[in-house]
Design an enzyme around this catalytic site. Structure first.
Site, short mmCIF file in Angstrom:
data_model
loop_
_atom_site.label_atom_id
_atom_site.label_comp_id
_atom_site.label_asym_id
_atom_site.label_seq_id
_atom_site.Cartn_x
_atom_site.Cartn_y
_atom_site.Cartn_z
N ARG A 1 11.79 -7.33 4.75
CA ARG A 1 11.79 -5.87 4.59
C ARG A 1 12.81 -5.21 5.50
O ARG A 1 12.92 -5.53 6.68
CB ARG A 1 10.39 -5.33 4.90
CG ARG A 1 10.30 -3.82 4.86
CD ARG A 1 8.91 -3.33 4.67
NE ARG A 1 8.03 -3.60 5.79
CZ ARG A 1 6.76 -3.20 5.83
NH1 ARG A 1 6.25 -2.55 4.81
NH2 ARG A 1 6.01 -3.48 6.88
N ARG B 1 -8.86 1.58 9.24
CA ARG B 1 -8.51 0.18 9.45
C ARG B 1 -9.54 -0.52 10.32
O ARG B 1 -9.36 -1.69 10.64
CB ARG B 1 -7.16 0.11 10.16
CG ARG B 1 -6.04 -0.50 9.31
CD ARG B 1 -4.81 -0.19 10.08
NE ARG B 1 -3.67 -0.99 9.85
CZ ARG B 1 -2.56 -0.53 9.27
NH1 ARG B 1 -2.52 0.67 8.76
NH2 ARG B 1 -1.51 -1.29 9.19
N ARG C 1 11.79 -3.40 10.95
CA ARG C 1 10.79 -2.83 11.83
C ARG C 1 10.43 -3.85 12.91
O ARG C 1 10.34 -5.03 12.63
CB ARG C 1 9.52 -2.48 11.03
CG ARG C 1 9.58 -1.15 10.36
CD ARG C 1 8.46 -0.91 9.37
NE ARG C 1 7.12 -1.27 9.80
CZ ARG C 1 6.02 -1.00 9.09
NH1 ARG C 1 6.11 -0.35 7.94
NH2 ARG C 1 4.83 -1.37 9.51
N LYS D 1 0.83 -1.21 0.00
CA LYS D 1 0.00 0.00 0.00
C LYS D 1 0.86 1.26 0.00
O LYS D 1 0.61 2.18 -0.76
CB LYS D 1 -0.91 0.04 1.23
CG LYS D 1 -1.90 -1.10 1.32
CD LYS D 1 -2.83 -0.93 2.51
CE LYS D 1 -2.14 -0.97 3.87
NZ LYS D 1 -1.58 -2.28 4.25
N ARG E 1 -0.37 -9.28 13.33
CA ARG E 1 -0.93 -8.27 12.41
C ARG E 1 -1.91 -8.91 11.43
O ARG E 1 -2.92 -8.31 11.08
CB ARG E 1 0.22 -7.58 11.65
CG ARG E 1 0.96 -6.57 12.51
CD ARG E 1 2.29 -6.21 11.92
NE ARG E 1 2.19 -5.36 10.76
CZ ARG E 1 3.17 -5.19 9.87
NH1 ARG E 1 4.31 -5.84 10.03
NH2 ARG E 1 3.01 -4.39 8.86
#
Ligand code: AMP
Length: 208
Positions: free
Chosen positions: A122, A84, A155, A9, A166
């Site tokens: 990531r 969200r 992260r 996103k 998540r």
């Protein structure tokens, strides 16, 4: 922009916002900015974000609504990662009631196995925030940013336990928004698998 963690996103929102010449607002980036500046809101948000759970609606809605108020009259904007929850979507509808609500909700659909690959590799530059991926977009030197030579970090919420949490939170709290915007006739679904360029083309076509 609606979609599970790791759907791309943020990457795509930046490209679309540049293309349409409108500002992009990412609730996750706003929270991370508050954390970098060590504000009270940042400290509150950190306690939720590190575990991969949502920051409470009250805090999140106030932060995003403040941004919208300060940015009215800019000819539109693109929201990435907000709303969200159904509560956030209703607050947004209310805030934009005078201008007819949001134009479109774009749902970026990516299968879970692909998402886990993307998130677990990531890396983010701690200074300029450029994103890399250990396999799909590695830096020239391991763990060093090509642009500003600063160390790259993972992260906290990209660590395995937080990723699992998540996904669960996404299914329970965010996925119901797909039906919410479908009923309103505002939903467009885009296949989020493929190269960044290909997905970007699909998104722009959906916006047309
Ligand atoms: P993101 O950068 O969009 O992946 O968001 C990272 C984290 O920030 C999420 O896992 C949440 O803890 C928090 N967050 C971002 N956007 C929201 C939101 N709209 N509502 C609640 N929490 C959020």
């Amino acid at each position: 922009m609606l979609g599970p963690p790791g759907a791309g996103k943020g990457t795509q929102a930046t490209l679309i916002a540049e293309n349409l010449k409108i500002p992009q607002i990412s609730s996750g980036d706003l929270f991370r900015d508050h954390q970098d500046r060590d504000t009270e809101l940042g400290r509150v948000a950190r306690s939720y974000m590190k575990d991969g759970v949502l920051v409470p609606d009250k805090v999140t809605i106030t932060m995003v609504m403040d941004w919208i108020e300060q940015n009215t009259g800019v000819g539109g904007f693109l929201l990435d990662g907000f709303p969200r929850t159904i509560g956030q979507a209703k607050a947004l509808d209310q805030a934009l009631a005078n201008s007819g609500g949001i134009d479109l909700a774009i749902y970026v659909n990516v299968p879970e196995t692909e998402l886990i690959h993307r998130l677990s590799g990531r890396l983010v530059c701690s200074k300029c925030k450029t994103q890399y991926h250990t396999i799909f977009a590695p830096p020239s030197e391991p763990c060093i940013c090509d642009k500003c030579m600063t160390e790259l970090n993972q992260r906290d919420d990209d660590k395995p336990e937080a990723i699992k949490k998540r996904f669960q939170v996404y299914q329970e709290e965010t996925a119901p928004l797909i039906g919410y915007y479908q009923v309103l006739g505002r939903l467009r679904e885009v296949n989020g698998v493929g190269s960044i360029e290909k997905i970007g083309e699909r998104l722009l076509r959906a916006l047309d």
